[in-house]
Design a protein around this motif. Structure first.
Motif, mmCIF file in Angstrom:
data_model
loop_
_atom_site.group_PDB
_atom_site.id
_atom_site.type_symbol
_atom_site.label_atom_id
_atom_site.label_comp_id
_atom_site.label_asym_id
_atom_site.label_seq_id
_atom_site.Cartn_x
_atom_site.Cartn_y
_atom_site.Cartn_z
ATOM 1 N N THR A 169 17.031 7.429 43.668
ATOM 2 C CA THR A 169 18.408 7.866 43.775
ATOM 3 C C THR A 169 19.155 6.927 44.711
ATOM 4 N N ASP A 170 20.489 6.866 44.572
ATOM 5 C CA ASP A 170 21.314 6.031 45.440
ATOM 6 C C ASP A 170 20.801 4.594 45.471
ATOM 7 N N HIS A 213 22.110 11.958 40.161
ATOM 8 C CA HIS A 213 23.227 11.724 41.079
ATOM 9 C C HIS A 213 24.547 11.697 40.306
ATOM 10 N N ASP A 237 19.429 7.108 39.894
ATOM 11 C CA ASP A 237 20.877 7.201 40.082
ATOM 12 C C ASP A 237 21.594 6.535 38.911
ATOM 13 N N HIS A 253 22.311 9.750 54.254
ATOM 14 C CA HIS A 253 23.681 10.127 53.921
ATOM 15 C C HIS A 253 23.791 11.639 53.764
ATOM 16 N N HIS A 277 22.397 14.263 51.233
ATOM 17 C CA HIS A 277 20.946 14.426 51.144
ATOM 18 C C HIS A 277 20.373 15.205 52.332
ATOM 19 N N HIS A 284 21.263 0.026 48.816
ATOM 20 C CA HIS A 284 22.242 1.059 49.143
ATOM 21 C C HIS A 284 22.816 0.775 50.528
ATOM 22 N N GLU A 331 21.629 0.836 43.783
ATOM 23 C CA GLU A 331 22.611 0.054 43.031
ATOM 24 C C GLU A 331 21.940 -1.165 42.417
ATOM 25 N N HIS A 334 25.761 2.775 44.072
ATOM 26 C CA HIS A 334 25.314 3.547 42.918
ATOM 27 C C HIS A 334 25.382 2.689 41.657
ATOM 28 N N GLU A 343 25.348 7.098 38.401
ATOM 29 C CA GLU A 343 26.612 7.786 38.693
ATOM 30 C C GLU A 343 27.784 7.312 37.835
ATOM 31 N N GLY A 366 25.819 14.187 42.925
ATOM 32 C CA GLY A 366 25.962 13.157 43.936
ATOM 33 C C GLY A 366 27.141 13.379 44.857
ATOM 34 N N SER A 367 26.998 12.959 46.084
ATOM 35 C CA SER A 367 28.065 12.813 47.081
ATOM 36 C C SER A 367 28.553 14.121 47.698
#
Length: 279
Positions: A170-171, A238, A200, A70, A73, A150, A173, A216, A202, A10-11
């Motif tokens: 993914t990503d 992630h 996700d 983001h 990705h 997200h 929350e 996340h 994380e 991730g990130s």
């Protein structure tokens, strides 16, 4: 349906011996349908290695789908070698938004001063086709989008073919509802009885308190989602850029202990680069 991970970090991409087993490339998933159509989901740095593999196979026709815009990705797209080859055709689904969102995502990553080669100089034929917000299909593969919780939004997806289903979130929350995001219960319903859920995960619970609203999830929330929705296999995704292989293993060990205590029939693991699944 064949699913392969080319990047699970991730990130930001990372490197070093502490990341060898789970890998350092950012998000990129490959799906091959029963009709042998190729669908690429996200263009993180993992797409570079995928491109090399596709060239070896002499495969030059693909479909591309994004979860959101983001940087982690998108950053691999300029290093996807097939785009510099004449005869390559890429059909890009208009997702997460139906308007010119996908077009702008791809073109801006190769707009000066971000990259020395212009988008207009690519040799591949890149075509755009309708996708979100409604369900859509790629041959026998049925794709159902869902809004992510997200910052700046995005889409997760449920891929269904011949009675088997793969959910990719993914990503997302689960502990906080961002504008446009959905409730825990709505995500639970979306994941219901999936054969494979990759989500996700994380943060540790003690980390999440300081990172709420960053977009996340704590792995404990993801585990709860999987157990309550009755999925068969759960993959944590992630991975935090500072999380070593050993630290990821510890998360999986704790999650498996929780599953045994709850007497649930759920396979749980952390997704690693090059891991693949046959559904």
């Amino acid at each position: 349906m064949y699913v392969k991970c080319w990047g699970a970090r991730g990130s930001i991409p990372v490197s070093g011996p502490q990341y060898n087993r789970y890998g350092g490339d950012t998000a990129c998933m490959e799906i091959r349908s029963c009709d042998n159509d190729i669908l690429i989901v996200d263009a993180g740095t993992g797409i570079r290695r995928l491109g090399n593999q596709l060239l070896k196979e002499k495969r030059f026709h693909y479909h591309l789908l994004f979860t959101h815009a983001h940087w982690d990705h998108l950053m691999g797209f300029p290093f996807f070698k097939p785009i510099f080859r004449e005869g390559t055709t890429i059909h890009v689904f208009r997702c997460p938004s139906a308007e010119g969102y996908a077009e702008s995502m791809i073109t801006r990553v190769m707009t000066p001063p971000n990259f020395p080669i212009n988008y207009s100089d690519l040799k591949a034929k890149i075509l755009f086709r309708d996708g979100c917000p409604q369900d859509f299909s790629l041959g026998s593969l049925h794709i159902t989008p869902i809004a992510l919780s997200h910052p700046n939004g995005g889409c997760g997806y449920r891929f269904t073919e011949k009675g088997k289903s793969f959910v990719f979130l993914t990503d997302n929350e689960l502990g906080y509802r961002h504008p446009g995001g959905l409730s825990f219960e709505e995500y639970r319903h979306f994941c219901q009885d999936a054969d494979l859920l990759i989500h996700d995960a994380e943060y540790l619970p003690e980390e999440y308190g300081e990172k709420i609203r960053w977009g996340h999830s704590a792995y404990t929330d993801v585990l709860r989602l999987a157990m309550e929705s009755g999925v068969k296999r759960l993959g944590f995704f992630h991975h935090n850029q500072e999380r070593s292989d050993e630290a990821i293993d510890a998360i999986v060990d704790e999650a498996r202990l929780c599953i045994r205590r709850a007497n649930k029939d759920l396979e749980c693991f952390a997704v690693a680069a090059d891991m693949h699944f046959d559904l």
